[in-house]
Design a protein around this motif. Structure first.
Motif, short mmCIF file in Angstrom:
data_model
loop_
_atom_site.label_atom_id
_atom_site.label_comp_id
_atom_site.label_asym_id
_atom_site.label_seq_id
_atom_site.Cartn_x
_atom_site.Cartn_y
_atom_site.Cartn_z
N PHE A 28 -15.57 -8.93 0.31
CA PHE A 28 -14.34 -8.37 0.96
C PHE A 28 -12.96 -8.69 0.15
N SER A 29 -13.02 -10.01 0.00
CA SER A 29 -11.81 -10.50 -0.80
C SER A 29 -11.44 -10.02 -2.31
N SER A 30 -12.12 -8.86 -2.70
CA SER A 30 -11.73 -8.22 -3.94
C SER A 30 -10.98 -7.01 -3.84
N PHE A 31 -10.60 -6.52 -2.60
CA PHE A 31 -9.89 -5.42 -2.12
C PHE A 31 -8.68 -5.53 -1.23
N ALA A 32 -8.13 -4.59 -1.37
CA ALA A 32 -6.89 -4.33 -0.48
C ALA A 32 -7.51 -3.74 1.03
N MET A 33 -6.65 -3.80 2.00
CA MET A 33 -7.16 -3.16 3.05
C MET A 33 -6.06 -2.70 3.90
N GLY A 34 -6.37 -1.58 4.69
CA GLY A 34 -5.26 -0.96 5.61
C GLY A 34 -5.74 -0.53 6.97
N TRP A 35 -4.93 -0.42 7.66
CA TRP A 35 -4.95 0.21 8.94
C TRP A 35 -4.33 1.54 9.12
N PHE A 36 -5.01 2.48 9.38
CA PHE A 36 -4.53 3.80 9.70
C PHE A 36 -4.65 4.00 11.01
N ARG A 37 -3.70 5.24 11.49
CA ARG A 37 -4.01 5.80 12.81
C ARG A 37 -3.96 7.39 12.81
N GLU A 43 -1.79 14.48 11.36
CA GLU A 43 -2.45 13.75 10.26
C GLU A 43 -2.71 12.34 10.51
N ARG A 44 -3.65 11.76 9.76
CA ARG A 44 -3.79 10.36 9.49
C ARG A 44 -2.64 9.74 8.91
N GLU A 45 -2.18 8.49 9.23
CA GLU A 45 -1.19 7.83 8.68
C GLU A 45 -1.24 6.55 8.44
N LEU A 46 -0.83 6.08 7.53
CA LEU A 46 -1.08 4.75 7.17
C LEU A 46 -0.18 3.94 8.15
N VAL A 47 -0.61 2.73 8.64
CA VAL A 47 0.06 1.77 9.71
C VAL A 47 0.63 0.68 8.77
N ALA A 48 -0.19 0.05 8.29
CA ALA A 48 0.00 -1.07 7.42
C ALA A 48 -1.16 -1.56 6.49
N ALA A 49 -0.77 -2.05 5.39
CA ALA A 49 -1.79 -2.49 4.49
C ALA A 49 -1.38 -3.60 3.77
N ILE A 50 -2.43 -4.39 3.27
CA ILE A 50 -2.41 -5.79 2.71
C ILE A 50 -3.26 -6.03 1.51
N ALA A 102 -4.37 -3.37 -4.88
CA ALA A 102 -2.99 -3.06 -4.35
C ALA A 102 -3.18 -2.47 -2.98
N ALA A 103 -2.20 -2.50 -2.06
CA ALA A 103 -2.05 -2.03 -0.96
C ALA A 103 -1.47 -0.78 -1.16
N GLY A 104 -2.19 0.31 -1.14
CA GLY A 104 -1.86 1.66 -1.30
C GLY A 104 -1.43 2.34 0.12
N THR A 105 -0.83 3.35 -0.16
CA THR A 105 -0.21 3.90 1.26
C THR A 105 -0.94 5.23 1.57
N LEU A 106 -1.66 5.87 0.56
CA LEU A 106 -2.33 7.14 0.93
C LEU A 106 -3.88 6.96 1.14
N PRO A 107 -4.29 8.00 2.20
CA PRO A 107 -5.92 7.76 2.47
C PRO A 107 -6.78 7.71 1.14
N GLY A 108 -6.39 8.65 0.23
CA GLY A 108 -7.01 8.81 -0.81
C GLY A 108 -7.17 7.38 -1.81
N GLN A 109 -6.57 6.40 -1.42
CA GLN A 109 -6.44 4.93 -2.04
C GLN A 109 -7.45 4.15 -1.35
N TYR A 110 -8.20 4.91 -0.47
CA TYR A 110 -9.46 3.95 0.12
C TYR A 110 -10.35 4.67 0.35
#
Length: 123
Positions: A28-37, A43-50, A102-110
């Protein structure tokens, strides 16, 4: 990798909820994580990423100052604390694992997504 989101529910405007996403599988600790809604008809949108370290954090403008993302790498869990909720926050919320650090902002980065948890804010 499996992601299990929890913590959604029905809350009145002005209330708070805390979402959690538990990860299993790869480190888990090797990757960024994000919350979308995703709200109905939108469309699905990024709420926050870390980032993996937790140092770099991104928030959508619509939630800045109200939502806080955090992660506990020891527990393989990422959190989204949501305060001052309003009806526009109503959506299905998804956690996602980043393809990199990295904390990406696009769905394709997850590349892995949780099943989603419904958040409904009543006026």
């Amino acid at each position: 990798v499996q992601l299990q989101a929890s913590g959604g529910g029905l809350v009145q405007a002005g209330g708070s909820l805390r979402l959690a996403c538990a990860a299993s599988g790869r480190t888990f600790s090797s990757f960024a994580m994000g919350w979308f809604r995703q709200a109905p008809g939108k469309e699905r949108e990024l709420v926050a990423a870390i980032s993996l370290s937790g140092v770099y954090i991104y928030y959508a403008d619509s939630v800045k100052g109200r939502f806080t993302i955090s992660r506990d790498n020891a527990k393989n869990t990422v959190f989204l604390q949501m305060n001052s909720l309003n009806p526009e926050d109503t959506a299905v919320y998804y956690c996602a694992k980043g393809r990199g650090i990295a904390a990406g902002t696009l769905p394709g980065q997850y590349d892995y997504w949780g099943q989603g948890t419904q958040v409904t804010v009543s006026s």
